[in-house]
Design an enzyme around this catalytic site. Structure first.
Site, mmCIF file in Angstrom:
data_model
loop_
_atom_site.group_PDB
_atom_site.id
_atom_site.type_symbol
_atom_site.label_atom_id
_atom_site.label_comp_id
_atom_site.label_asym_id
_atom_site.label_seq_id
_atom_site.Cartn_x
_atom_site.Cartn_y
_atom_site.Cartn_z
ATOM 1 N N ARG A 1 18.453 -80.486 14.159
ATOM 2 C CA ARG A 1 19.743 -79.788 14.184
ATOM 3 C C ARG A 1 19.917 -79.058 15.519
ATOM 4 N NH1 ARG A 1 24.871 -79.499 12.537
ATOM 5 N NH2 ARG A 1 25.552 -77.404 11.908
ATOM 6 N N GLN B 1 13.303 -68.198 17.200
ATOM 7 C CA GLN B 1 12.135 -67.530 16.615
ATOM 8 C C GLN B 1 12.366 -67.159 15.145
ATOM 9 O OE1 GLN B 1 10.786 -63.591 18.029
ATOM 10 N NE2 GLN B 1 8.872 -64.618 18.536
ATOM 11 N N GLY C 1 25.060 -74.849 5.381
ATOM 12 C CA GLY C 1 25.993 -75.399 4.384
ATOM 13 C C GLY C 1 25.561 -76.761 3.869
ATOM 14 N N GLU D 1 5.557 -72.950 -20.079
ATOM 15 C CA GLU D 1 4.086 -72.818 -20.145
ATOM 16 C C GLU D 1 3.668 -71.350 -20.008
ATOM 17 O OE1 GLU D 1 2.409 -76.260 -19.752
ATOM 18 O OE2 GLU D 1 4.489 -76.909 -19.902
HETATM 19 C C1 LIG Z 1 13.116 -77.338 -19.964
HETATM 20 C C2 LIG Z 1 12.147 -76.729 -20.928
HETATM 21 C C3 LIG Z 1 11.108 -77.499 -21.429
HETATM 22 C C4 LIG Z 1 10.213 -76.947 -22.357
HETATM 23 N N1 LIG Z 1 9.245 -77.742 -22.923
HETATM 24 C C5 LIG Z 1 8.505 -77.255 -23.954
HETATM 25 C C6 LIG Z 1 7.619 -78.116 -24.687
HETATM 26 O O1 LIG Z 1 7.492 -79.313 -24.404
HETATM 27 N N2 LIG Z 1 6.925 -77.574 -25.744
HETATM 28 C C7 LIG Z 1 7.042 -76.263 -26.099
HETATM 29 O O2 LIG Z 1 6.402 -75.849 -27.060
HETATM 30 N N3 LIG Z 1 7.869 -75.423 -25.414
HETATM 31 C C8 LIG Z 1 8.605 -75.884 -24.362
HETATM 32 N N4 LIG Z 1 9.471 -75.060 -23.688
HETATM 33 C C9 LIG Z 1 9.594 -73.662 -24.095
HETATM 34 C C10 LIG Z 1 9.065 -72.670 -23.079
HETATM 35 O O3 LIG Z 1 7.672 -72.689 -23.049
HETATM 36 C C11 LIG Z 1 9.659 -71.293 -23.452
HETATM 37 O O4 LIG Z 1 11.022 -71.340 -23.089
HETATM 38 C C12 LIG Z 1 8.954 -70.143 -22.747
HETATM 39 O O5 LIG Z 1 7.637 -69.999 -23.237
HETATM 40 C C13 LIG Z 1 9.699 -68.821 -22.944
HETATM 41 O O6 LIG Z 1 10.039 -68.632 -24.281
HETATM 42 P P1 LIG Z 1 11.555 -68.269 -24.665
HETATM 43 O O7 LIG Z 1 12.448 -69.210 -23.938
HETATM 44 O O8 LIG Z 1 11.663 -68.256 -26.130
HETATM 45 O O9 LIG Z 1 11.791 -66.838 -24.053
HETATM 46 P P2 LIG Z 1 11.453 -65.429 -24.798
HETATM 47 O O10 LIG Z 1 10.102 -65.501 -25.394
HETATM 48 O O11 LIG Z 1 12.604 -65.088 -25.668
HETATM 49 O O12 LIG Z 1 11.430 -64.455 -23.565
HETATM 50 C C14 LIG Z 1 12.639 -63.993 -22.907
HETATM 51 C C15 LIG Z 1 12.241 -63.162 -21.707
HETATM 52 O O13 LIG Z 1 11.492 -62.030 -22.125
HETATM 53 C C16 LIG Z 1 10.264 -61.978 -21.427
HETATM 54 N N5 LIG Z 1 9.227 -61.431 -22.311
HETATM 55 C C17 LIG Z 1 8.883 -61.872 -23.559
HETATM 56 N N6 LIG Z 1 7.839 -61.160 -24.038
HETATM 57 C C18 LIG Z 1 7.524 -60.270 -23.081
HETATM 58 C C19 LIG Z 1 6.524 -59.239 -22.978
HETATM 59 N N7 LIG Z 1 5.642 -59.035 -23.946
HETATM 60 N N8 LIG Z 1 6.506 -58.494 -21.848
HETATM 61 C C20 LIG Z 1 7.396 -58.696 -20.845
HETATM 62 N N9 LIG Z 1 8.345 -59.660 -20.891
HETATM 63 C C21 LIG Z 1 8.403 -60.421 -21.984
HETATM 64 C C22 LIG Z 1 9.967 -63.390 -21.025
HETATM 65 O O14 LIG Z 1 9.113 -63.449 -19.915
HETATM 66 C C23 LIG Z 1 11.344 -63.902 -20.701
HETATM 67 O O15 LIG Z 1 11.678 -63.548 -19.386
HETATM 68 C C24 LIG Z 1 10.351 -75.587 -22.726
HETATM 69 C C25 LIG Z 1 11.388 -74.817 -22.199
HETATM 70 C C26 LIG Z 1 12.292 -75.379 -21.327
HETATM 71 C C27 LIG Z 1 13.430 -74.520 -20.815
#
Ligand SMILES: Cc1cc2nc3c(=O)[nH]c(=O)nc-3n(C[C@H](O)[C@H](O)[C@H](O)COP(=O)(O)OP(=O)(O)OC[C@H]3O[C@@H](n4cnc5c(N)ncnc54)[C@H](O)[C@@H]3O)c2cc1C
Length: 382
Positions: free
Chosen positions: A271, A282, A343, A366
């Protein structure tokens, strides 16, 4: 392709990574943008990935896998993620299911389910999360009740990757509602079993080709020999599986970040701004330096955790640190690479916006960043 060996990486590990890189750049990368735009499933890549041995990377040779080291597996997933993070996410979900059987199952279950998963004939999934919250997985509402020669499973799972395409899911359910983590059991459930229904794919921000679904279980009858381990051992199995899979998430983070850095370097060289390459500024050089620095730090943490895993030592804390750092690193790297593109980076003509969207999930699934910090803090505090 990487032309130097990183700490702890053998020439065999690198040879596998190079073969996977060649395939990923030739066959997966050219379709990544199109599959993302169309939200089409990346499972179309499974047959060729299986031919390369990728679908069984986590399995030993006697169960149909290539029998490679965790380091080789890490490098292979990095190469796939450089081409398409949705593809590595789909593979990661398959490994969640097969790892649960490998770590929690008996020899008969290994023989029945794993060789055909390694060959790509059967896709796997892992059903832990429920709609009321994924961050506290001992608090399940799905229950499994023993009735004569089978268990009856009822409940709803949320965000289950691969669920529509999978031949089987490893499903976590309470066999004792009052017992907390010790009440959780794991079952291998054939997806064709009566009583299972799967939603349409969720509309996702990124990794749009890696579909995730809500799965309902209504009076699903599962033979007794599909229980993994013993009643109440499911939570431990899930935690062991997640120690492994967090390294897969770190690998995906590293792959996206390496691809974003390479794109940014190329752009900075090509670019021209007022007759000078962007790379002569820099401010831009320092951005590239910070990106490289954080990528290398994430490699260090990830290889360290992988080395402990290979040595059979506990690596829960190291795996959480690698996942946490790498997934936060890739947010910075993809955002900075997009910024360097100006952009153009914001358009869908280039992969930068896809990298940024794909990277976002890595801080959530996870175990979110908050949960990784909780694991690390617990370990530090003893
Ligand atoms: C695209 C996608 C693929 C997935 N694939 C799979 C799969 O194959 N199998 C499977 O089992 N799951 C799967 N998941 C689920 C995923 O692991 C969960 O979405 C994740 O563990 C978070 O759980 P939740 O969405 O219910 O959020 P929640 O548990 O409702 O949490 C909401 C928020 O609160 C925070 N929070 C919760 N507890 C605490 C605490 N004690 N202290 C501080 N903060 C906290 C969390 O960090 C988060 O920011 C998938 C999710 C997505 C979006």
């Amino acid at each position: 392709m990487t032309n130097f060996l990183r700490l702890g990486v053998t020439e065999e590990d690198q040879a596998l990574a190079d073969a996977v890189a060649k395939f990923a750049q030739a066959e997966i990368a050219p379709r990544a943008q199109e599959l993302d735009e169309q939200e089409a499933s990346v499972t179309c890549h499974v047959p060729k990935l299986a031919e390369l041995g990728v679908m069984g990377l986590n399995l030993p040779e006697e169960l149909g896998g290539p029998g490679v080291t965790p380091t080789a597996m890490l490098l292979a997933l990095v190469e796939i993620s450089k081409a398409c993070a949705a593809t590595s996410s789909m593979i990661g979900a398959h490994f969640l299911g097969t790892d649960a059987i490998l770590l929690g199952g008996n020899a008969e279950q290994h023989k029945t389910w794993l060789p055909r998963a390694a060959s790509g004939e059967w896709l796997a999934g892992f059903a832990l999360t429920e709609p009321r919250g994924g961050s506290h997985p001992a608090d399940l509402r799905t229950c499994a009740v023993r009735e004569g020669d089978h268990y009856r499973i009822d409940g709803v799972k949320h965000f289950i990757s691969n669920a529509a395409e999978a031949k089987f899911l490893v499903v976590f359910a309470k066999t004792d509602m009052a017992a907390g983590p010790r009440g959780v059991s794991a079952f291998i459930v054939d997806r064709a079993t009566q009583g299972i229904s799967v939603s349409r794919p969720e509309k996702l921000m990124g990794i749009r080709g890696a579909h995730a679904f809500e799965v309902s279980f209504e009076g699903v009858k599962v033979p007794l020999d599909c229980l993994l381990g013993t009643e109440g051992s499911g939570f431990k199995t899930a935690m062991k599986v997640l120690d492994n899979s967090r390294l897969d998430v770190a690998a995906t983070s590293l792959g996206i970040a390496e691809a974003a850095l390479a794109a940014a370097v190329q752009w900075a060289r090509d670019r021209q701004i007022a007759g000078e390459a962007l790379a002569t500024k820099q401010g831009i050089q320092w951005m590239l330096a910070d990106m490289k620095l954080r990528i290398e730090a994430a490699w260090g943490l990830t290889l360290q955790a992988t080395a402990l895993r290979t040595a059979g030592q506990p690596f829960t804390q190291q795996s959480a640190m690698a996942k946490l750092y790498a997934s936060e690193m890739v947010a910075f790297v993809t955002d900075t690479a997009l910024q360097i593109h100006g952009g153009y980076g914001y358009t869908r003509e280039m992969p930068l916006e896809r990298y940024a969207r794909d990277a976002r999930i890595l801080r959530i699934y996870e175990g979110s960043s908050e949960i990784q910090r909780t694991i690390i803090a617990r370990s530090v505090l003893g």
